[in-house]
Design a protein around this motif. Structure first.
Motif, PDB file in Angstrom:
ATOM      1  N   TRP A 197      45.741  30.774  28.367  1.00  0.00           N
ATOM      2  CA  TRP A 197      45.201  30.870  29.718  1.00  0.00           C
ATOM      3  C   TRP A 197      44.780  29.510  30.263  1.00  0.00           C
ATOM      4  CZ3 TRP A 197      46.255  35.085  32.240  1.00  0.00           C
ATOM      5  CH2 TRP A 197      46.458  36.270  31.525  1.00  0.00           C
ATOM      6  N   GLU A 198      44.563  28.542  29.373  1.00  0.00           N
ATOM      7  CA  GLU A 198      44.205  27.209  29.861  1.00  0.00           C
ATOM      8  C   GLU A 198      45.375  26.544  30.574  1.00  0.00           C
ATOM      9  OE1 GLU A 198      45.519  27.033  25.577  1.00  0.00           O
ATOM     10  OE2 GLU A 198      44.067  28.184  26.762  1.00  0.00           O
ATOM     11  N   ALA A 199      46.609  27.059  30.344  1.00  0.00           N
ATOM     12  CA  ALA A 199      47.784  26.506  31.033  1.00  0.00           C
ATOM     13  C   ALA A 199      47.874  26.981  32.477  1.00  0.00           C
ATOM     14  CB  ALA A 199      49.056  26.870  30.278  1.00  0.00           C
ATOM     15  N   GLY A 200      47.072  27.978  32.846  1.00  0.00           N
ATOM     16  CA  GLY A 200      47.100  28.488  34.213  1.00  0.00           C
ATOM     17  C   GLY A 200      47.419  29.971  34.252  1.00  0.00           C
ATOM     18  N   PHE A 201      46.968  30.621  35.326  1.00  0.00           N
ATOM     19  CA  PHE A 201      47.160  32.068  35.458  1.00  0.00           C
ATOM     20  C   PHE A 201      48.632  32.415  35.621  1.00  0.00           C
ATOM     21  CE2 PHE A 201      47.479  35.893  38.108  1.00  0.00           C
ATOM     22  CZ  PHE A 201      46.760  36.796  37.333  1.00  0.00           C
ATOM     23  N   VAL A 202      49.334  31.683  36.485  1.00  0.00           N
ATOM     24  CA  VAL A 202      50.735  32.021  36.766  1.00  0.00           C
ATOM     25  C   VAL A 202      51.618  31.855  35.534  1.00  0.00           C
ATOM     26  CG1 VAL A 202      52.754  31.417  38.144  1.00  0.00           C
ATOM     27  CG2 VAL A 202      50.504  31.551  39.233  1.00  0.00           C
ATOM     28  N   PRO A 203      51.555  30.724  34.797  1.00  0.00           N
ATOM     29  CA  PRO A 203      52.390  30.632  33.590  1.00  0.00           C
ATOM     30  C   PRO A 203      52.066  31.696  32.550  1.00  0.00           C
ATOM     31  CG  PRO A 203      51.598  28.466  34.237  1.00  0.00           C
ATOM     32  CD  PRO A 203      50.860  29.453  35.077  1.00  0.00           C
ATOM     33  N   SER A 204      50.793  32.046  32.420  1.00  0.00           N
ATOM     34  CA  SER A 204      50.410  33.059  31.437  1.00  0.00           C
ATOM     35  C   SER A 204      50.947  34.435  31.826  1.00  0.00           C
ATOM     36  CB  SER A 204      48.890  33.104  31.301  1.00  0.00           C
ATOM     37  OG  SER A 204      48.387  31.868  30.853  1.00  0.00           O
ATOM     38  N   MET A 205      50.790  34.820  33.098  1.00  0.00           N
ATOM     39  CA  MET A 205      51.290  36.118  33.540  1.00  0.00           C
ATOM     40  C   MET A 205      52.819  36.156  33.522  1.00  0.00           C
ATOM     41  SD  MET A 205      48.653  37.927  33.921  1.00  0.00           S
ATOM     42  CE  MET A 205      49.360  39.376  34.718  1.00  0.00           C
ATOM     43  N   PHE A 209      62.339  33.995  33.312  1.00  0.00           N
ATOM     44  CA  PHE A 209      61.127  34.153  32.510  1.00  0.00           C
ATOM     45  C   PHE A 209      61.338  33.522  31.141  1.00  0.00           C
ATOM     46  CE2 PHE A 209      61.279  37.796  35.405  1.00  0.00           C
ATOM     47  CZ  PHE A 209      60.029  37.729  35.997  1.00  0.00           C
ATOM     48  N   PRO A 210      60.257  33.122  30.470  1.00  0.00           N
ATOM     49  CA  PRO A 210      60.405  32.592  29.106  1.00  0.00           C
ATOM     50  C   PRO A 210      60.820  33.704  28.136  1.00  0.00           C
ATOM     51  CG  PRO A 210      58.088  32.794  29.689  1.00  0.00           C
ATOM     52  CD  PRO A 210      58.861  33.058  30.940  1.00  0.00           C
ATOM     53  N   ALA A 211      61.536  33.324  27.090  1.00  0.00           N
ATOM     54  CA  ALA A 211      62.018  34.299  26.112  1.00  0.00           C
ATOM     55  C   ALA A 211      60.933  34.752  25.157  1.00  0.00           C
ATOM     56  CB  ALA A 211      63.193  33.713  25.325  1.00  0.00           C
ATOM     57  N   GLY A 212      59.852  34.026  25.049  1.00  0.00           N
ATOM     58  CA  GLY A 212      58.781  34.405  24.140  1.00  0.00           C
ATOM     59  C   GLY A 212      57.694  33.355  24.122  1.00  0.00           C
ATOM     60  N   GLY A 213      56.659  33.640  23.352  1.00  0.00           N
ATOM     61  CA  GLY A 213      55.535  32.728  23.254  1.00  0.00           C
ATOM     62  C   GLY A 213      54.511  32.957  24.353  1.00  0.00           C
ATOM     63  N   PHE A 214      53.356  32.359  24.172  1.00  0.00           N
ATOM     64  CA  PHE A 214      52.281  32.467  25.156  1.00  0.00           C
ATOM     65  C   PHE A 214      51.627  31.109  25.305  1.00  0.00           C
ATOM     66  CE2 PHE A 214      47.905  33.590  26.435  1.00  0.00           C
ATOM     67  CZ  PHE A 214      48.205  34.298  27.592  1.00  0.00           C
ATOM     68  N   PRO A 215      51.609  30.541  26.522  1.00  0.00           N
ATOM     69  CA  PRO A 215      51.088  29.178  26.697  1.00  0.00           C
ATOM     70  C   PRO A 215      49.582  29.072  26.599  1.00  0.00           C
ATOM     71  CG  PRO A 215      51.665  30.120  28.820  1.00  0.00           C
ATOM     72  CD  PRO A 215      52.095  31.123  27.785  1.00  0.00           C
TER      73      PRO A 215
END
Length: 315
Positions: free
Chosen positions: A170-178, A162-168
């Protein structure tokens, strides 16, 4: 039922009025002038006075309070002193992070706590019960920010799952955001699941001591059937209380977690507003959070009436 709902609505309105007065008063008595803070120590008195006029800080306290409340009722939360954009836009952007994070953590907490609490109650005094009680005690004792940093160390730095922090976004996609919200949601959910599991266990044990439960067992129902069919629903009332409180806590109290994971949510917005003396942002966001707490409490009261018809008759 109608009188019960009306009484709860009246209580909701009174609570909102009292909360708005308390929030406005608490923020206004904080020392320091926002205009002087924004312009710096070397600003001229004329520049400070002009900025105070622009920010609407020159009126009396009652006038400013009524203007603030009237604006919120019409959807106008004012303009941020720092960002120079409407507060409603800031809140809307941050809600798309805080609300999904809150619901994500609530779902995880509920899915963990309810079956674990029922298992502990059904196995009272056995190794499974002792294990659950010990684990939940540890979950309550460990601070969630320390647990969050531990999750980052294990799953983000070492395993790289998982990423250590930050938020891409919702325009980056549902899966990356969740995926970005998963570790923060776990850090928020596990301490709350520990509390909820202990409440569920106590509530089920209390329900299992009732006469109708003994009657069900005397008719030949197994322990599992008795717990699932009869004890579960009647044990939900105190559990719903905790769920309502947990939703409010997760939405309003995730400031530390949002800062640990660098999430642009409401908690971080409040923290930034306090440090930058952005009073209109602090007042409006805190009032929205208080409204959410009171609204959730109102919905929990309605859920009480749906689960327990005695409350409708009493209302």
């Amino acid at each position: 039922m109608a009188s019960y709902v009306f009484a709860r609505l009246l209580s909701l309105c009174v609570s909102l009025i009292v909360a708005s007065v308390v929030i406005f008063t608490a923020v206004e008595v904080v020392p320091g002038d926002p205009a002087s803070f924004m312009l710096g120590m070397n600003a001229s008195p004329d520049a400070v006075a002009a900025l105070r006029e622009e920010l609407g800080l020159t009126g009396s306290l009652p006038e400013r309070y009524l203007s603030w409340v009237g604006g919120m009722l019409t959807g106008d939360f004012g303009t941020s002193y720092t960002y120079r954009v409407p507060v409603a836009e800031l809140v809307a952007a941050r809600l798309w992070v805080s609300l999904p994070l809150t619901f994500y953590a609530m779902v995880l907490s509920t899915l963990i706590a309810l079956p674990v609490g029922m298992l502990a109650a059904a196995r009272r005094g056995r190794p499974a019960d002792l294990t659950v009680m010990g684990t939940t005690q540890l979950g309550i004792a460990v601070p969630n920010f320390w647990f969050a940093m531990l999750l980052v160390l294990i799953f983000a730095i070492n395993l790289r799952w998982f990423p250590a922090g930050g938020f891409p976004g919702w325009e980056a996609g549902f899966v990356p955001s969740m995926t970005a919200l998963t570790l923060p949601a776990i850090a928020l959910a596990l301490p709350q699941a520990s509390i909820l599991a202990r409440v569920m266990r106590s509530s089920v044990l209390e329900t299992l001591g009732q006469d109708y439960i003994r009657t069900a067992r005397a008719k030949g129902l197994s322990q599992r059937q008795t717990v699932v069919r009869h004890a579960f629903r009647n044990a939900l009332i105190p559990v719903m209380t905790i769920l309502g409180l947990q939703f409010s806590f997760l939405l309003a109290g995730a400031i530390i977690i949002e800062n640990v994971f660098f999430l642009p949510g409401l908690g971080r917005l409040i923290f930034q507003g306090i440090t930058q003396r952005d009073l209109i942002v602090v007042e409006s966001v805190v009032m929205l959070l208080v409204f959410s707490v009171i609204l959730v409490t109102f919905l929990v009261d309605l859920a009480y009436a749906a689960v327990d018809p005695r409350l409708r008759r009493r209302g």
